[in-house]
Scaffold this active site. Structure first.
Site, mmCIF file in Angstrom:
data_model
loop_
_atom_site.group_PDB
_atom_site.id
_atom_site.type_symbol
_atom_site.label_atom_id
_atom_site.label_comp_id
_atom_site.label_asym_id
_atom_site.label_seq_id
_atom_site.Cartn_x
_atom_site.Cartn_y
_atom_site.Cartn_z
ATOM 1 N N GLU A 149 0.792 -1.232 0.000
ATOM 2 C CA GLU A 149 0.000 0.000 0.000
ATOM 3 C C GLU A 149 0.825 1.283 0.000
ATOM 4 O OE1 GLU A 149 -0.708 -2.739 1.513
ATOM 5 O OE2 GLU A 149 -2.867 -3.125 1.516
HETATM 6 N N1 ACO Z 1 -5.694 -6.204 -9.839
HETATM 7 C C1 ACO Z 1 -6.211 -6.489 -11.047
HETATM 8 N N2 ACO Z 1 -5.730 -7.431 -11.867
HETATM 9 C C2 ACO Z 1 -4.680 -8.143 -11.416
HETATM 10 C C3 ACO Z 1 -4.101 -7.907 -10.173
HETATM 11 C C4 ACO Z 1 -4.654 -6.893 -9.361
HETATM 12 N N3 ACO Z 1 -4.199 -6.626 -8.133
HETATM 13 N N4 ACO Z 1 -3.058 -8.751 -10.016
HETATM 14 C C5 ACO Z 1 -3.003 -9.500 -11.116
HETATM 15 N N5 ACO Z 1 -3.984 -9.129 -11.972
HETATM 16 C C6 ACO Z 1 -4.265 -9.674 -13.305
HETATM 17 C C7 ACO Z 1 -3.211 -9.243 -14.295
HETATM 18 O O1 ACO Z 1 -3.531 -7.966 -14.809
HETATM 19 C C8 ACO Z 1 -3.323 -10.343 -15.326
HETATM 20 O O2 ACO Z 1 -4.432 -10.079 -16.131
HETATM 21 P P1 ACO Z 1 -4.358 -10.386 -17.721
HETATM 22 O O3 ACO Z 1 -4.192 -11.879 -17.822
HETATM 23 O O4 ACO Z 1 -5.671 -9.900 -18.231
HETATM 24 O O5 ACO Z 1 -3.173 -9.642 -18.248
HETATM 25 C C9 ACO Z 1 -3.636 -11.570 -14.481
HETATM 26 O O6 ACO Z 1 -4.165 -11.089 -13.239
HETATM 27 C C10 ACO Z 1 -2.424 -12.406 -14.161
HETATM 28 O O7 ACO Z 1 -1.447 -11.545 -13.609
HETATM 29 P P2 ACO Z 1 0.102 -11.624 -14.023
HETATM 30 O O8 ACO Z 1 0.743 -10.365 -13.589
HETATM 31 O O9 ACO Z 1 0.214 -12.014 -15.461
HETATM 32 O O10 ACO Z 1 0.541 -12.868 -13.135
HETATM 33 P P3 ACO Z 1 1.949 -13.170 -12.489
HETATM 34 O O11 ACO Z 1 1.820 -14.503 -11.856
HETATM 35 O O12 ACO Z 1 3.036 -12.949 -13.501
HETATM 36 O O13 ACO Z 1 2.178 -12.048 -11.366
HETATM 37 C C11 ACO Z 1 1.557 -10.757 -9.421
HETATM 38 C C12 ACO Z 1 1.383 -12.071 -10.216
HETATM 39 C C13 ACO Z 1 2.985 -10.647 -8.912
HETATM 40 C C14 ACO Z 1 0.582 -10.865 -8.271
HETATM 41 C C15 ACO Z 1 1.270 -9.553 -10.331
HETATM 42 O O14 ACO Z 1 0.055 -9.789 -11.030
HETATM 43 C C16 ACO Z 1 1.115 -8.248 -9.573
HETATM 44 O O15 ACO Z 1 2.099 -7.624 -9.198
HETATM 45 N N6 ACO Z 1 -0.140 -7.791 -9.364
HETATM 46 C C17 ACO Z 1 -0.420 -6.491 -8.746
HETATM 47 C C18 ACO Z 1 -0.202 -6.538 -7.236
HETATM 48 C C19 ACO Z 1 -0.587 -5.227 -6.573
HETATM 49 O O16 ACO Z 1 0.080 -4.210 -6.730
HETATM 50 N N7 ACO Z 1 -1.709 -5.249 -5.799
HETATM 51 C C20 ACO Z 1 -2.195 -4.092 -5.085
HETATM 52 C C21 ACO Z 1 -1.668 -4.123 -3.642
HETATM 53 S S1 ACO Z 1 -2.221 -2.772 -2.668
HETATM 54 C C22 ACO Z 1 -3.720 -3.225 -1.998
HETATM 55 O O17 ACO Z 1 -4.110 -4.353 -2.049
HETATM 56 C C23 ACO Z 1 -4.583 -2.197 -1.277
#
Ligand code: ACO
Length: 261
Positions: A149
């Site tokens: 966050e």
């Molecule tokens: N929100 C929306 N979509 C997501 C999220 C998310 N938090 N995380 C993953 N996805 C989606 C990706 O966009 C992707 O979609 P697509 O297939 O349409 O391109 C799919 O899920 C798979 O994700 P990848 O990134 O391809 O999977 P990978 O295993 O390589 O990586 C990881 C996983 C590390 C979790 C990565 O997806 C990531 O960094 N996600 C974002 C994490 C993040 O910043 N979350 C917010 C935290 S703050 C809070 O929760 C308040």
């Protein structure tokens, strides 16, 4: 009994109740179980209508990750199709709205249940906070925890900050949150963020064994003991000793045929 007494449709959650064990599965694997307000409200609804015979709750994620945290599309002008938007933090209703989301996490600490997070893959942001909301954490050796966050200009606000400080201490909590770095399963065990770390293939069995051991104790004693332990940090030694006396008397009184009346 098997079934889904209260998993609301469209919340991305599955609920299975088998005897005394409820299993909540985050089931949006194609988005790495990214979370939405509907999911948080759905969790709250499950907590509010859990069958009274349930004593243990397992929280797990389907697919490669426990949860990638909040659905980042919620921060875009388009939001997530067919999903409730995030409340505006500047609006007067924000506090109440957020409290409704936090309710999805807080019930997991109730004294009548023991909650166990079964974490594999990524647990990021809100996903890490959901794992922290549980009483116990069993981690697969591929688990990666991250309080993302602050890196996104947010504070963690889904009830995770207190359990994090309680578990790792204030200095380490500051370091983990303000760097938003990723903690591996091995480090999580050192920091006591994991009760157990097991090979990923053994996660289900390890959780099953833990649940079986937890359920082997007397239900009323388990509930009273959890309540006693949870209250300990806020009490002095003398106050805690008094609380032990009161809890023992109340527990044994409740076993009398009259129920202590
Ligand atoms: N929100 C929306 N979509 C997501 C999220 C998310 N938090 N995380 C993953 N996805 C989606 C990706 O966009 C992707 O979609 P697509 O297939 O349409 O391109 C799919 O899920 C798979 O994700 P990848 O990134 O391809 O999977 P990978 O295993 O390589 O990586 C990881 C996983 C590390 C979790 C990565 O997806 C990531 O960094 N996600 C974002 C994490 C993040 O910043 N979350 C917010 C935290 S703050 C809070 O929760 C308040």
């Amino acid at each position: 009994m098997t079934g889904s007494p209260a998993a609301p449709a469209g919340a991305g959650i599955k609920l299975d109740v088998e005897g005394a064990v409820a299993t909540i599965t985050l089931c949006r694997p194609e988005r790495r179980n990214a979370m939405t307000p509907a999911m948080w409200h759905g969790l709250a609804a499950i907590g509010g209508s859990l069958p009274p015979h349930v004593r243990a709750v397992v929280v797990r994620g389907a697919g490669p990750s426990f949860s990638a945290g909040i659905d980042l599309r919620l921060f875009s002008p388009e939001g997530v199709p067919d999903e409730e938007r995030l409340a505006d933090p500047l609006s007067p209703g924000f506090g109440d709205w957020l409290a409704g989301c936090q309710a999805g996490f807080l019930w997991l600490r109730r004294p009548d249940i023991v909650s166990v997070a079964a974490v594999h893959g990524h647990a990021i942001g809100a996903g890490f906070q959901l794992a922290l909301a549980c009483d116990l954490r069993v981690l697969a050796d591929d688990a990666m925890l991250c309080m993302k966050e602050p890196a996104l200009g947010l504070v963690p606000d889904l009830t995770g900050t207190k359990p994090l400080v309680d578990i790792v201490g204030l200095p380490r909590a500051i370091e983990l949150c303000l760097t938003a770095r990723t903690v591996t399963a091995a480090e999580a065990r050192e920091l006591r963020l994991a009760e157990i770390v097991v090979p990923a293939a053994d996660l289900g069995d390890a959780v099953g064994d833990l649940i079986a051991a937890l359920l082997a104790t007397d239900a009323a004693a388990a509930r009273a003991t959890k309540e006693l332990l949870a209250g300990a940090p806020a009490r002095t030694l003398e106050q805690q000793a008094a609380a032990e006396r009161a809890a023992q008397a109340a527990l044994q009184r409740s076993r009398q045929p009259s129920g202590g009346a």
